[in-house]
Design an enzyme around this catalytic site. Sequence first.
Site, PDB file in Angstrom:
ATOM      1  N   LYS A  43       4.166 -16.031 -10.213  1.00  0.00           N
ATOM      2  CA  LYS A  43       3.420 -15.159 -10.672  1.00  0.00           C
ATOM      3  C   LYS A  43       3.931 -13.941 -10.212  1.00  0.00           C
ATOM      4  O   LYS A  43       4.403 -13.736  -9.353  1.00  0.00           O
ATOM      5  CB  LYS A  43       1.812 -15.073 -10.287  1.00  0.00           C
ATOM      6  CG  LYS A  43       1.520 -15.242  -8.796  1.00  0.00           C
ATOM      7  CD  LYS A  43       0.117 -15.485  -8.588  1.00  0.00           C
ATOM      8  CE  LYS A  43      -0.196 -15.300  -7.069  1.00  0.00           C
ATOM      9  NZ  LYS A  43      -1.763 -15.515  -6.768  1.00  0.00           N
ATOM     10  N   ARG A  92     -14.204 -17.250  -5.085  1.00  0.00           N
ATOM     11  CA  ARG A  92     -13.449 -16.512  -6.254  1.00  0.00           C
ATOM     12  C   ARG A  92     -13.539 -17.199  -7.208  1.00  0.00           C
ATOM     13  O   ARG A  92     -14.650 -17.334  -7.978  1.00  0.00           O
ATOM     14  CB  ARG A  92     -11.856 -16.264  -5.732  1.00  0.00           C
ATOM     15  CG  ARG A  92     -11.307 -15.351  -6.403  1.00  0.00           C
ATOM     16  CD  ARG A  92      -9.920 -14.975  -5.901  1.00  0.00           C
ATOM     17  NE  ARG A  92      -8.947 -15.969  -5.869  1.00  0.00           N
ATOM     18  CZ  ARG A  92      -7.617 -15.992  -5.586  1.00  0.00           C
ATOM     19  NH1 ARG A  92      -6.994 -15.020  -5.177  1.00  0.00           N
ATOM     20  NH2 ARG A  92      -7.151 -17.186  -5.427  1.00  0.00           N
ATOM     21  N   TYR A 124       8.467  17.635   2.126  1.00  0.00           N
ATOM     22  CA  TYR A 124       7.123  18.274   1.699  1.00  0.00           C
ATOM     23  C   TYR A 124       6.115  18.426   3.068  1.00  0.00           C
ATOM     24  O   TYR A 124       6.166  17.260   3.678  1.00  0.00           O
ATOM     25  CB  TYR A 124       6.376  17.400   0.552  1.00  0.00           C
ATOM     26  CG  TYR A 124       6.924  17.713  -0.687  1.00  0.00           C
ATOM     27  CD1 TYR A 124       7.195  18.566  -1.199  1.00  0.00           C
ATOM     28  CD2 TYR A 124       7.635  16.246  -1.258  1.00  0.00           C
ATOM     29  CE1 TYR A 124       8.219  18.765  -2.561  1.00  0.00           C
ATOM     30  CE2 TYR A 124       8.281  16.220  -2.436  1.00  0.00           C
ATOM     31  CZ  TYR A 124       8.120  17.646  -3.099  1.00  0.00           C
ATOM     32  OH  TYR A 124       9.043  17.621  -4.493  1.00  0.00           O
ATOM     33  N   MET A 134       8.909  11.078  -4.176  1.00  0.00           N
ATOM     34  CA  MET A 134       8.984  10.120  -5.256  1.00  0.00           C
ATOM     35  C   MET A 134      10.395   9.554  -5.295  1.00  0.00           C
ATOM     36  O   MET A 134      10.340   8.266  -5.654  1.00  0.00           O
ATOM     37  CB  MET A 134       8.756  10.887  -6.457  1.00  0.00           C
ATOM     38  CG  MET A 134       8.417  10.002  -7.722  1.00  0.00           C
ATOM     39  SD  MET A 134       7.998  10.888  -9.194  1.00  0.00           S
ATOM     40  CE  MET A 134       6.399  11.353  -8.683  1.00  0.00           C
TER      41      MET A 134
END
Length: 395
Positions: free
Chosen positions: A57, A158, A287, A335
């Site tokens: 998955k 769950r 930054y 980023m």
Amino acid sequence: MLSHEQNKTVSSIASGHTYDWVTQRAWVEINLAALANNIVEIRKLLQPQTKFMAVVKADAYGHGAVSVARTALKSGANCLGVATVPEGIQLREAGIKVPILILGATNTPEQVKAIVENKLEPTICSAKQALIFSDVLETINFDSTLTVHLKLDTGMSRLGTNWQDCGEFVQLVASLPHLNIGSVYSHLATADSPDKTVMDRQHRRFDSAIATIKNIGIEIPCLHLANSAGTLSHNSLHYDMVRVGLAIYGFYPSVHLQDTVDLQPVLQVKARVTHVKTIEKGAGVSYGHKFIASKKMRIAVVGIGYADGIPRNLSNNMQVLIGGVKVPQIGAITMDQIMLDVSSISDVQENEIVTILGNEGNEKITAEDWAHKLNTISWEILCSFKHRLPRINIM
């Protein structure tokens, strides 16, 4: 392992496109030989008749579902586990024909139809869900039976029907004409903990549920309880099948399980130096100037950032490897780029390969290292690398 001298074309698992390896600013290497080794090693813990489900998955925990699934099946896995219907469809479209269990809940008519069309096997968590499946199959004039897997909640809280209600639940599903029970299973909540109190309680509850089902005369062809941690913990948890995710990718669910089997990490993250420069004492980096140079420094800019999956919270708190030497990342992670202090390495050049996660020589940096710093788990780290990083299979 790919080296910076190599110049060859490779395939991107993520997109299916072909890339010239030397043009890449950053990528993820997937060592399929390590994956195969891990499955072979885990299989040694099992009885020969015990089935092995490879959990693929979330794009095989970020490793590339199709190539991982194919390698797993060649190496000893019998079937596959996914979380969603689209994940199962992706494997079918790749030509994979083994049983595929959808571990998540599915409830809509559209999902039921897609499951039937793609010969997937759903998890049934409740009587209501079973009736939805039965009604949809009746509506579409389904002329066969759909194999379903019944989930019991033994303490995870769950998915699943309460284990104490298993008798009525199983009887209902068995009575529905279009459904065939393929297995009954549950999921362990604390198998990675050295304290086995909760795991043992769940184990007893599962055994009690099985006894109840047998007492009402219903035979279940397959029982399964163990995840990776359960598989490595004790063979009494193995039943007819184990469901192994994290461990096939080379990571131990917990430190206390590290001596059970020899696992090799499958994933490495690499990137290139894009720029090298010298900054003076007092210069701020990135930054917010969260890093101020305490002396004249040589820094390297590397073409990978938080948009690729490096957590920004690791800013000023991570290392990478260049030529087998650990160097610190400095300033805020941006980023698309990170900055490194390479003052200790005199000959770093543009296009040099940097190991973000992985090993070089005697040094290594692992997903577990990051997880420890971020107070999270290695599962999350592995799943975080975005698909603008091509996956490159190596052997």
